[in-house]
Design a protein around this motif. Structure first.
Motif, PDB file in Angstrom:
ATOM      1  N   THR A 126       0.856  -1.181   0.000  1.00  0.00           N
ATOM      2  CA  THR A 126       0.000   0.000   0.000  1.00  0.00           C
ATOM      3  C   THR A 126       0.900   1.241   0.000  1.00  0.00           C
ATOM      4  O   THR A 126       2.104   1.111  -0.100  1.00  0.00           O
ATOM      5  CB  THR A 126      -0.906  -0.034   1.236  1.00  0.00           C
ATOM      6  OG1 THR A 126      -0.054  -0.227   2.377  1.00  0.00           O
ATOM      7  CG2 THR A 126      -1.890  -1.180   1.150  1.00  0.00           C
ATOM      8  N   GLY A 128       0.857   4.134   2.292  1.00  0.00           N
ATOM      9  CA  GLY A 128       0.689   5.061   3.407  1.00  0.00           C
ATOM     10  C   GLY A 128       1.826   6.048   3.561  1.00  0.00           C
ATOM     11  O   GLY A 128       1.636   7.170   3.978  1.00  0.00           O
ATOM     12  N   CYS A 132      -1.142   8.692   3.180  1.00  0.00           N
ATOM     13  CA  CYS A 132      -2.248   8.291   4.050  1.00  0.00           C
ATOM     14  C   CYS A 132      -2.046   8.730   5.500  1.00  0.00           C
ATOM     15  O   CYS A 132      -0.936   8.979   5.943  1.00  0.00           O
ATOM     16  CB  CYS A 132      -2.416   6.787   3.971  1.00  0.00           C
ATOM     17  SG  CYS A 132      -4.104   6.298   4.258  1.00  0.00           S
ATOM     18  N   SER A 134      -3.322   6.966   8.339  1.00  0.00           N
ATOM     19  CA  SER A 134      -3.382   5.960   9.393  1.00  0.00           C
ATOM     20  C   SER A 134      -2.207   4.987   9.405  1.00  0.00           C
ATOM     21  O   SER A 134      -2.206   4.021  10.154  1.00  0.00           O
ATOM     22  CB  SER A 134      -4.705   5.190   9.270  1.00  0.00           C
ATOM     23  OG  SER A 134      -4.970   4.877   7.918  1.00  0.00           O
ATOM     24  N   ALA A 135      -1.181   5.232   8.576  1.00  0.00           N
ATOM     25  CA  ALA A 135      -0.053   4.292   8.481  1.00  0.00           C
ATOM     26  C   ALA A 135       0.656   4.125   9.831  1.00  0.00           C
ATOM     27  O   ALA A 135       0.879   5.079  10.553  1.00  0.00           O
ATOM     28  CB  ALA A 135       0.930   4.796   7.431  1.00  0.00           C
ATOM     29  N   CYS A 169       0.107  -0.877   5.335  1.00  0.00           N
ATOM     30  CA  CYS A 169       0.700  -0.097   6.417  1.00  0.00           C
ATOM     31  C   CYS A 169      -0.289   0.258   7.524  1.00  0.00           C
ATOM     32  O   CYS A 169       0.069   0.936   8.470  1.00  0.00           O
ATOM     33  CB  CYS A 169       1.383   1.141   5.862  1.00  0.00           C
ATOM     34  SG  CYS A 169       0.569   1.867   4.448  1.00  0.00           S
ATOM     35  N   CYS A 170      -1.549  -0.223   7.444  1.00  0.00           N
ATOM     36  CA  CYS A 170      -2.444  -0.103   8.600  1.00  0.00           C
ATOM     37  C   CYS A 170      -3.542  -1.145   8.475  1.00  0.00           C
ATOM     38  O   CYS A 170      -3.689  -1.802   7.456  1.00  0.00           O
ATOM     39  CB  CYS A 170      -3.040   1.301   8.722  1.00  0.00           C
ATOM     40  SG  CYS A 170      -4.545   1.549   7.759  1.00  0.00           S
ATOM     41  N   CYS A 174      -5.619  -1.243   2.476  1.00  0.00           N
ATOM     42  CA  CYS A 174      -6.086  -1.115   1.102  1.00  0.00           C
ATOM     43  C   CYS A 174      -5.281  -2.019   0.168  1.00  0.00           C
ATOM     44  O   CYS A 174      -5.334  -1.865  -1.039  1.00  0.00           O
ATOM     45  CB  CYS A 174      -6.002   0.340   0.667  1.00  0.00           C
ATOM     46  SG  CYS A 174      -4.387   1.076   0.942  1.00  0.00           S
TER      47      CYS A 174
HETATM   48 FE1  SF4 Z   1      -3.512   4.158   4.167  1.00  0.00          FE
HETATM   49 FE2  SF4 Z   1      -3.876   1.993   5.622  1.00  0.00          FE
HETATM   50 FE3  SF4 Z   1      -3.923   1.859   2.956  1.00  0.00          FE
HETATM   51 FE4  SF4 Z   1      -1.644   2.257   4.286  1.00  0.00          FE
HETATM   52  S1  SF4 Z   1      -2.962   0.414   4.365  1.00  0.00           S
HETATM   53  S2  SF4 Z   1      -2.312   3.379   2.459  1.00  0.00           S
HETATM   54  S3  SF4 Z   1      -2.288   3.574   5.952  1.00  0.00           S
HETATM   55  S4  SF4 Z   1      -5.408   2.904   4.270  1.00  0.00           S
END
Ligand code: SF4
Ligand code: SF4
Length: 355
Positions: A126, A128, A132, A134-135, A169-170, A174
């Motif tokens: 992903t 983040g 982003c 919330s990472a 990363c969270c 995604c």
């Molecule tokens: Fe954002 Fe979480 Fe997707 Fe990483 S995994 S890009 S923090 S929504």
């Protein structure tokens, strides 16, 4: 064929227009395909054969690299190359004699050819780190250091089965970590901090309450702010995405968890979700040594013990989770047991471990 699609300035052109001519001519008429060697497929159709050279990519590509790939496509593939869903790059040509020339130039430029058959596919991650809120870790950095260590598995195709590794990363995730052979996920482990005054001044309370997937946020009218139910919160950070007055990042406690055994395809056995095997590894930038060592070990144990054709989860299912923990030497803890105590106090969905 494409004339039935109205020309607009919204979105990309119809994919058919961008296919190599040989693929347009064989469209819906393909007869069979075979792997010629690691990294090279041949697809056969009545209009002729098409050779595909698959190249691994670091996902984040410089303009310079993209221009170089475009130049190679002009030279050997009538200007065509494509990205796969796992961010590999594929060069398609009807001329067999171009295959080795493409491979030679790509390897000289510094990219690996492989990722076909029973090999490691390009890692998914992903983004983040770039955009982003919330990472809990750096997606690109952790993925690079893991792929650096597993680089040779991309180029060989003698693994028990294909191996897909993903990173998110969270928890909002995604990416594809819920359904990959091995996954690593950035995790927060502490509650968002509620900065009451800033919440009151800058956040919409109904929006904030609605942002929580587990209903852990309640309005606190006295302070024109909110409260968070500690029992319910799963530290996903979604609330921070809609309200910057609820920061969740905590460098001392954030880190990564590892899951194994997921897959999407319906071959042999049906699709399955990944399952937790390592609840927490601290963030250790810039090279994340504990994460890298653990993932390498997980790959090696599977390569050594799985039968031909067994994806990661199928192997674990055959030997049993007890044996998996024994072979890998990973510690089995209470964190491995699904136990949603906040909703149903005594519910455990995996009660049959024999430790
Ligand atoms: Fe954002 Fe979480 Fe997707 Fe990483 S995994 S890009 S923090 S929504
Ligand atoms: Fe809800 Fe996630 Fe925020 Fe916790 S971190 S309160 S689970 S949105």
């Amino acid at each position: 064929m494409t004339q039935q699609y109205a020309a607009t300035d919204i979105g990309p052109p119809h994919y058919f227009e961008r296919m190599p001519q040989i693929c347009q001519d064989n469209y819906f008429k393909w007869e069979y395909h075979e792997k010629i060697k690691p990294g090279v497929y041949m697809h056969h159709g009545p209009a002729g054969d098409v050779y595909t050279v698959r190249v691994g990519s670091p996902r984040l590509l410089s303009i310079e690299s993209l221009r170089w790939f475009a130049g190679l496509a002009d030279k050997y593939c009538d200007g065509h190359f494509r990205f796969t869903t796992r961010s590999s790059i594929e060069f398609l040509t009807p001329n067999k004699e171009n295959v080795d020339k493409i491979i030679e130039e790509v390897e000289e430029y510094g990219f690996p050819v492989g990722g076909t058959g029973n090999s490691l596919k390009t890692l998914l991650h992903t983004q983040g780190w770039v955009h982003c809120h919330s990472a809990a870790t750096d997606a690109s950095g952790t993925t690079k250091v893991v792929m650096d260590e597993l680089y040779d598995y991309f180029k060989r195709d003698d693994l028990p089965a294909q191996l897909k590794i993903s990173m998110a990363c969270c928890l909002n995730m995604c990416g594809a970590v819920h359904c990959s052979d091995i996954s690593f996920v950035g995790i927060h482990r502490t509650l968002p901090r509620v900065l009451d005054e800033e919440v009151a001044n800058s956040c919409e309370i109904p929006n904030l309450v609605a942002s929580c997937p587990v209903g852990a946020i309640r309005p606190n009218p006295k302070k024109k702010s909110v409260t968070i139910n500690e029992e319910k919160c799963m530290y996903c950070g979604n609330c921070f995405s809609v309200c910057p007055a609820l920061p969740i990042a905590n460098p001392d406690d954030d880190g990564l968890a590892i899951f194994v055994g997921g897959k999407v395809s319906n071959t042999r056995k049906g699709p399955s979700f990944s399952k937790l095997v390592v609840p927490y590894i601290p963030n250790e930038p810039p090279r994340w040594p504990t994460l890298v060592k653990t993932i390498k070990m997980l790959v090696e144990v599977w390569v050594e013990n799985a039968r031909p054709g067994e994806r990661y989860g199928e192997w674990v299912e055959r030997i049993g989770w007890e044996k998996f923990f024994e072979l890998t030497g990973l510690e089995f803890t209470d964190k491995h047991i699904d136990d949603f105590t906040f909703s149903v106090k005594t519910f455990r969905s995996t009660s049959n471990f024999k430790f």
